[in-house]
Design a protein around this motif. Sequence first.
Motif, PDB file in Angstrom:
ATOM      1  N   ALA A   1      53.037  45.588  41.102  1.00  0.00           N
ATOM      2  CA  ALA A   1      53.497  45.844  39.739  1.00  0.00           C
ATOM      3  C   ALA A   1      52.461  45.372  38.725  1.00  0.00           C
ATOM      4  O   ALA A   1      52.159  46.074  37.747  1.00  0.00           O
ATOM      5  CB  ALA A   1      54.839  45.147  39.501  1.00  0.00           C
ATOM      6  N   LEU A   2      51.892  44.202  38.944  1.00  0.00           N
ATOM      7  CA  LEU A   2      50.867  43.687  38.032  1.00  0.00           C
ATOM      8  C   LEU A   2      49.605  44.540  38.091  1.00  0.00           C
ATOM      9  O   LEU A   2      49.031  44.899  37.057  1.00  0.00           O
ATOM     10  CB  LEU A   2      50.542  42.228  38.380  1.00  0.00           C
ATOM     11  N   LEU A   3      49.185  44.885  39.294  1.00  0.00           N
ATOM     12  CA  LEU A   3      47.992  45.717  39.432  1.00  0.00           C
ATOM     13  C   LEU A   3      48.200  47.085  38.793  1.00  0.00           C
ATOM     14  O   LEU A   3      47.281  47.658  38.198  1.00  0.00           O
ATOM     15  CB  LEU A   3      47.641  45.878  40.910  1.00  0.00           C
TER      16      LEU A   3
ATOM     17  N   ALA B   1      45.991  48.840  35.915  1.00  0.00           N
ATOM     18  CA  ALA B   1      45.386  50.162  36.086  1.00  0.00           C
ATOM     19  C   ALA B   1      45.735  51.072  34.916  1.00  0.00           C
ATOM     20  O   ALA B   1      44.884  51.822  34.406  1.00  0.00           O
ATOM     21  CB  ALA B   1      45.855  50.782  37.404  1.00  0.00           C
ATOM     22  N   GLU B   2      46.964  51.008  34.472  1.00  0.00           N
ATOM     23  CA  GLU B   2      47.421  51.874  33.387  1.00  0.00           C
ATOM     24  C   GLU B   2      46.666  51.601  32.102  1.00  0.00           C
ATOM     25  O   GLU B   2      46.451  52.513  31.287  1.00  0.00           O
ATOM     26  CB  GLU B   2      48.923  51.685  33.180  1.00  0.00           C
TER      27      GLU B   2
ATOM     28  N   ILE C   1      39.794  51.570  41.246  1.00  0.00           N
ATOM     29  CA  ILE C   1      39.963  50.469  42.203  1.00  0.00           C
ATOM     30  C   ILE C   1      41.382  49.915  42.143  1.00  0.00           C
ATOM     31  O   ILE C   1      42.018  49.656  43.182  1.00  0.00           O
ATOM     32  CB  ILE C   1      38.934  49.356  41.918  1.00  0.00           C
ATOM     33  N   LEU C   2      41.917  49.749  40.953  1.00  0.00           N
ATOM     34  CA  LEU C   2      43.275  49.216  40.795  1.00  0.00           C
ATOM     35  C   LEU C   2      44.311  50.176  41.360  1.00  0.00           C
ATOM     36  O   LEU C   2      45.264  49.758  42.032  1.00  0.00           O
ATOM     37  CB  LEU C   2      43.540  48.920  39.321  1.00  0.00           C
ATOM     38  N   LEU C   3      44.133  51.469  41.102  1.00  0.00           N
ATOM     39  CA  LEU C   3      45.056  52.455  41.666  1.00  0.00           C
ATOM     40  C   LEU C   3      44.941  52.500  43.187  1.00  0.00           C
ATOM     41  O   LEU C   3      45.944  52.673  43.894  1.00  0.00           O
ATOM     42  CB  LEU C   3      44.778  53.829  41.063  1.00  0.00           C
TER      43      LEU C   3
ATOM     44  N   SER D   1      38.160  45.439  31.491  1.00  0.00           N
ATOM     45  CA  SER D   1      38.565  46.501  30.572  1.00  0.00           C
ATOM     46  C   SER D   1      40.074  46.662  30.507  1.00  0.00           C
ATOM     47  O   SER D   1      40.572  47.413  29.663  1.00  0.00           O
ATOM     48  CB  SER D   1      37.927  47.835  30.992  1.00  0.00           C
ATOM     49  N   ALA D   2      40.826  46.015  31.379  1.00  0.00           N
ATOM     50  CA  ALA D   2      42.287  46.128  31.389  1.00  0.00           C
ATOM     51  C   ALA D   2      42.888  45.131  30.415  1.00  0.00           C
ATOM     52  O   ALA D   2      42.773  43.919  30.594  1.00  0.00           O
ATOM     53  CB  ALA D   2      42.822  45.887  32.797  1.00  0.00           C
TER      54      ALA D   2
END
Length: 613
Positions: A313-315, A319-320, A330-332, A363-364
């Motif tokens: 959920a955090l990742l 990513a979003e 990478i996050l997705l 960048s997130a």
Amino acid sequence: MSLGIEHQLGDPAAGYASEEETRAPSIAPSLTYSDDSEDQDEPQPPEVTARRRRASTRLIAQNPADVQRITGESTQQLLDRCCGGGCCMNSQLRREGLEYEHVPLPDNDAFRSLGLKIDEIPTTLTKIPDVPEQTTFLQSIQRVSSSLPSPTDSAISLGSQPNSPSVETALQKLVLEDLDTTIQPPSFVQPHAPYHVFPAPIHNTRELTKEGAEKRTFHFDIDITDYPHEEGVDFKVGGAIGLYAPNDSVAVEQVLDLLLVPRFLRSKPVLLRTTRGRWPTVWGEDQARELVTTRRDLLTWCSDIQSYPPTKALLRILAEHAIDPNEKKILLFLCSSEGQGAFCDLRTGPHISLVQLLNAFPSAKPPLDLVFSVLQQLMPRFYSLSNDPHESYEIRDGKQHRLIEIAVTVHETGDWRAGTRTGVGSGFLERQSRKFMELRRAGISTPRLYAPIFKGLMANPLAKEFVSDGPMLLIGAGVGIAPFRGFVQHRLKNANCANKVWVLQGIRDSLVDELYGGEWGVHEDRVKKVVQSRRGESRYVQDEVVHQADLVWTIINSVDGRVFVCGSSKGMGEGVEEALIKVAIKKGNLEHDEAAKFWNLKRDVGQYITETW
């Protein structure tokens, strides 16, 4: 509830700005009177048996909903694609029919510290979970009256009853509450009823271990003279207090910096609205809430930013909101079915904090309220009393002060930037202890430092099974010996009990890490046996349990006889359990299974009590 607050504030657009927009002499017999015992080799690890969970254990998952929250998949989905053979460890091998692309990895120390082994990523990813439901919302409050001061140290609930006060009255009450959140959490952060968190003054503190010890342990005298009275409940021998420790202020500021929350907003009042759940109340009801608080208080006292592995959920929200396309890929990938192996590596590898994760993917920048929706609740830590709380008083400034005492060993784990970092509770107490001692050296006789505590576990196994008579064997290692000091102090007040208590204390090296040496109020050589694993005979406390087979067997088969074990379950706890089984086999002529059943029966009737973690 939301209708009530919106009605008071008028047009929501006019009254709020969204988070996105704003951003005690004994003649006890010797401990060596066993006639036929002999030294034993260190026991092998016992068979794994079901163990009751200690109240202070962090339980990550206990039902299918928890599994889905952590992994992003239902238990059935995991079963459908998992054979239990560790296939996910090979999930990053190239699969036929899939196209792969090379994705440049973030070039920073934080990402490299994650230890992810990612080379190429499939161009098509499957089973990526949806963006988690946002359950927490932060909205800035427009000042109703310019004459009202800005409340930054407290929080109240703006209820939804028809006769709810106006916002102006609510804000005035907020200021009048006069709660200093630098020393205690906001009032809505309440442990289970009827307790409330109380900022207890630290009366004195010192380091118990010496230079060269593998672990640092600190002693605290905590002043409970003014602790609020709760009917029918008092501090008990063997009991444990709850400590509500805040996150480290440095880490809190780092998170706020990384999420680009403006400094001028961090301590300003903000309306917190939740749609469901207990957060931020710890043990409150599962319901929607509206509270006035501050962003800094929420991050300091309500959400754990370092104790839990990252969840999908955090990742997913990272990513979003990642602007860099490679970071997003990478996050997705970590959220997808194809990246399950890498995700498992991430959760089971080096200990990861929120600060580390945000630095790894710079960048997130998700909204703070969305981050609150997926972070775990910051939970209290529990520490056993190391004294008899009924007999501990000290006169200072012409006033009698009632004290409780605890011993805390600092927990450390790896950190990507500093090398190591401390646990939330033990780290907070170490910082308080060092500040206190620094102030004393600077000439301040009574430093004003506090520990936010509540009466936590006064009915835990140690306190519940402690009795005023009957022989008692206390087995502990490390800081697990601390509550037994209170047991001995209490028992030796009664002359009839002077020959009925024995202590086996396991330590590494008596020169640097023997806790409370010379502080038991008795002739220690007659009551307490210290077993060193790194000096002298180099024995473990479980070896001494076997060596003292006659004593153990006599006590456990006596009227009201009790054996207490306290310490780490890994190594010491398991070793002592197997040693007790060996004693039963030897002295009772039992088979291994019968011996294990014997101790289980003694546990059931309250004669064998363990408190391990």
